[in-house]
Design an enzyme around this catalytic site. Structure first.
Site, PDB file in Angstrom:
ATOM      1  N   LYS A  45       4.868   1.513   5.176  1.00 19.67           N
ATOM      2  CA  LYS A  45       4.613   2.832   5.709  1.00 19.67           C
ATOM      3  C   LYS A  45       3.116   3.087   5.822  1.00 19.67           C
ATOM      4  O   LYS A  45       2.680   4.032   6.442  1.00 19.67           O
ATOM      5  CB  LYS A  45       5.230   3.891   4.772  1.00 19.67           C
ATOM      6  N   GLY A  46       2.349   2.260   5.155  1.00 17.62           N
ATOM      7  CA  GLY A  46       0.912   2.506   4.996  1.00 17.62           C
ATOM      8  C   GLY A  46       0.137   2.722   6.287  1.00 17.62           C
ATOM      9  O   GLY A  46      -0.820   3.484   6.328  1.00 17.62           O
ATOM     10  N   GLU A 101      -2.222  -2.670  10.507  1.00 13.61           N
ATOM     11  CA  GLU A 101      -2.057  -2.697   9.045  1.00 13.61           C
ATOM     12  C   GLU A 101      -2.944  -1.641   8.396  1.00 13.61           C
ATOM     13  O   GLU A 101      -4.012  -1.310   8.923  1.00 13.61           O
ATOM     14  CB  GLU A 101      -2.505  -4.072   8.517  1.00 13.61           C
ATOM     15  N   ASP A 105      -5.482  -7.298   1.947  1.00 17.33           N
ATOM     16  CA  ASP A 105      -5.820  -7.454   0.535  1.00 17.33           C
ATOM     17  C   ASP A 105      -5.743  -8.951   0.182  1.00 17.33           C
ATOM     18  O   ASP A 105      -6.675  -9.699   0.477  1.00 17.33           O
ATOM     19  CB  ASP A 105      -4.865  -6.581  -0.278  1.00 17.33           C
ATOM     20  N   LYS A 133     -10.247  -5.752   2.144  1.00 18.15           N
ATOM     21  CA  LYS A 133     -10.748  -6.009   0.780  1.00 18.15           C
ATOM     22  C   LYS A 133     -10.881  -7.521   0.630  1.00 18.15           C
ATOM     23  O   LYS A 133     -10.042  -8.160  -0.002  1.00 18.15           O
ATOM     24  CB  LYS A 133      -9.696  -5.505  -0.217  1.00 18.15           C
ATOM     25  N   PHE A 154      -8.774  -0.042  -6.113  1.00 14.68           N
ATOM     26  CA  PHE A 154      -7.476   0.394  -5.611  1.00 14.68           C
ATOM     27  C   PHE A 154      -7.641   1.756  -4.945  1.00 14.68           C
ATOM     28  O   PHE A 154      -8.099   2.714  -5.562  1.00 14.68           O
ATOM     29  CB  PHE A 154      -6.431   0.481  -6.725  1.00 14.68           C
ATOM     30  N   VAL A 155      -7.285   1.822  -3.653  1.00 15.08           N
ATOM     31  CA  VAL A 155      -7.515   3.054  -2.899  1.00 15.08           C
ATOM     32  C   VAL A 155      -6.207   3.677  -2.419  1.00 15.08           C
ATOM     33  O   VAL A 155      -5.213   2.983  -2.209  1.00 15.08           O
ATOM     34  CB  VAL A 155      -8.448   2.799  -1.681  1.00 15.08           C
ATOM     35  N   ASP A 161      -0.736   4.365  -0.439  1.00 10.17           N
ATOM     36  CA  ASP A 161      -0.052   5.018  -1.549  1.00 10.17           C
ATOM     37  C   ASP A 161      -0.285   4.343  -2.893  1.00 10.17           C
ATOM     38  O   ASP A 161      -0.719   3.196  -2.972  1.00 10.17           O
ATOM     39  CB  ASP A 161       1.462   4.981  -1.304  1.00 10.17           C
ATOM     40  N   ARG A 167      -0.221   9.520   0.089  1.00 15.73           N
ATOM     41  CA  ARG A 167      -0.390   9.087   1.492  1.00 15.73           C
ATOM     42  C   ARG A 167      -0.990  10.201   2.348  1.00 15.73           C
ATOM     43  O   ARG A 167      -1.568   9.950   3.395  1.00 15.73           O
ATOM     44  CB  ARG A 167       0.963   8.675   2.088  1.00 15.73           C
TER      45      ARG A 167
HETATM   46  P1  IMP Z   1      -1.582  -8.089   0.828  1.00 19.35           P
HETATM   47  O1  IMP Z   1      -0.311  -8.767   1.173  1.00 19.35           O
HETATM   48  O2  IMP Z   1      -1.993  -8.376  -0.584  1.00 19.35           O
HETATM   49  O3  IMP Z   1      -2.717  -8.311   1.790  1.00 19.35           O
HETATM   50  O4  IMP Z   1      -1.267  -6.554   0.689  1.00 19.35           O
HETATM   51  C1  IMP Z   1      -1.067  -5.734   1.717  1.00 19.35           C
HETATM   52  C2  IMP Z   1      -0.373  -4.483   1.272  1.00 19.35           C
HETATM   53  O5  IMP Z   1      -0.599  -4.160  -0.119  1.00 19.35           O
HETATM   54  C3  IMP Z   1      -0.945  -3.325   2.035  1.00 19.35           C
HETATM   55  O6  IMP Z   1      -0.290  -3.173   3.262  1.00 19.35           O
HETATM   56  C4  IMP Z   1      -0.758  -2.177   1.077  1.00 19.35           C
HETATM   57  O7  IMP Z   1       0.519  -1.595   1.254  1.00 19.35           O
HETATM   58  C5  IMP Z   1      -0.842  -2.794  -0.297  1.00 19.35           C
HETATM   59  N1  IMP Z   1      -2.196  -2.612  -0.867  1.00 19.35           N
HETATM   60  C6  IMP Z   1      -3.161  -3.535  -1.053  1.00 19.35           C
HETATM   61  N2  IMP Z   1      -4.268  -3.003  -1.593  1.00 19.35           N
HETATM   62  C7  IMP Z   1      -4.009  -1.680  -1.735  1.00 19.35           C
HETATM   63  C8  IMP Z   1      -4.777  -0.562  -2.231  1.00 19.35           C
HETATM   64  O8  IMP Z   1      -5.937  -0.645  -2.644  1.00 19.35           O
HETATM   65  N3  IMP Z   1      -4.144   0.632  -2.206  1.00 19.35           N
HETATM   66  C9  IMP Z   1      -2.879   0.817  -1.759  1.00 19.35           C
HETATM   67  N4  IMP Z   1      -2.125  -0.185  -1.283  1.00 19.35           N
HETATM   68  C10 IMP Z   1      -2.689  -1.431  -1.278  1.00 19.35           C
HETATM   69 MG    MG Z   2       1.894   0.208  -0.172  1.00 21.05          MG
END
Ligand code: IMP
Ligand code: MG
Length: 180
Positions: A45-46, A101, A105, A133, A154-155, A161, A167
């Site tokens: 949902k982000g 996206e 992360d 990030k 962490f944001v 969220d 959100r």
């Molecule tokens: P990845 O697979 O680790 O790149 O993570 C992607 C997903 O993790 C994002 O679409 C977010 O939903 C969640 N996420 C990663 N870092 C944060 C953060 O700092 N705050 C909130 N959600 C995060």
């Molecule tokens: Mg999330």
């Protein structure tokens, strides 16, 4: 009994800075795809807030679809496992797809989604992410359109969220939790 320590929110990116940057990214997309149609896929949902602001600043023929994936659970730690919880409604074959996206992360989600979408033969596939990030990467990924590169914090807010909360914040804020 002492009161439990409170969650703290500190503004990292102000709403005005986000608005300005979203317009810049949209202008770049409008230039890059001049005369073509773009199919925007929001990762639920982000990305919903970023996508809805971004698409209104894009001056092209557009369409929207959504996908939901799971990687983070209730907390702040990624399980490392990614799966599709909601698939697209329509085919992307032959379309200029922009995957939208909230944040890049570890890269696990994007890597997985890229593989899934490439198999469906879009004409092109690019990635727009509000935040990046890079210090947390486990798998190498790069966004084609990135709003802001941020430090390893962490944001929340502007769609992002913590356990489904925050959100609705207009600014992107750093969340600190009391020790467990
Ligand atoms: P990845 O697979 O680790 O790149 O993570 C992607 C997903 O993790 C994002 O679409 C977010 O939903 C969640 N996420 C990663 N870092 C944060 C953060 O700092 N705050 C909130 N959600 C995060
Ligand atoms: Mg999330």
């Amino acid at each position: 009994m002492p009161e439990p320590a409170a969650e703290k929110l500190r503004v990292l990116l102000r709403r005005t800075a986000i608005q300005k940057r979203v317009k810049e990214v949209a202008l770049q997309i409008t230039k890059d795809y001049k005369g073509q149609r773009v199919h925007m896929i929001g990762v639920l949902k982000g990305a919903c807030i970023f996508l809805s602001d971004l698409i209104r600043e894009i001056n092209l023929d557009t369409s929207i679809d959504f996908m939901a994936v799971g990687s983070y659970g209730k907390g702040r730690q990624s399980s490392g496992q990614v799966r599709v919880n909601k698939d697209l409604d329509t085919s992307i074959e032959g379309l200029n797809v922009i995957l939208v996206e909230d944040i890049l992360d570890t890269g696990l989600t994007l890597n997985y989604l890229r593989r899934v979408l490439e198999q469906r033969h879009p004409k092109s596939l690019r990635v727009a992410a509000l935040l990046d990030k890079p210090s947390r990467r486990v798998q190498a990924v790069k966004g084609d359109y990135v709003g802001f590169t941020i430090p390893n914090e962490f944001v929340v807010g502007y769609g992002l969220d913590y356990a489904e909360r925050f959100r609705n914040l207009k600014d992107v804020c750093i969340l600190t939790l009391p020790p467990e």
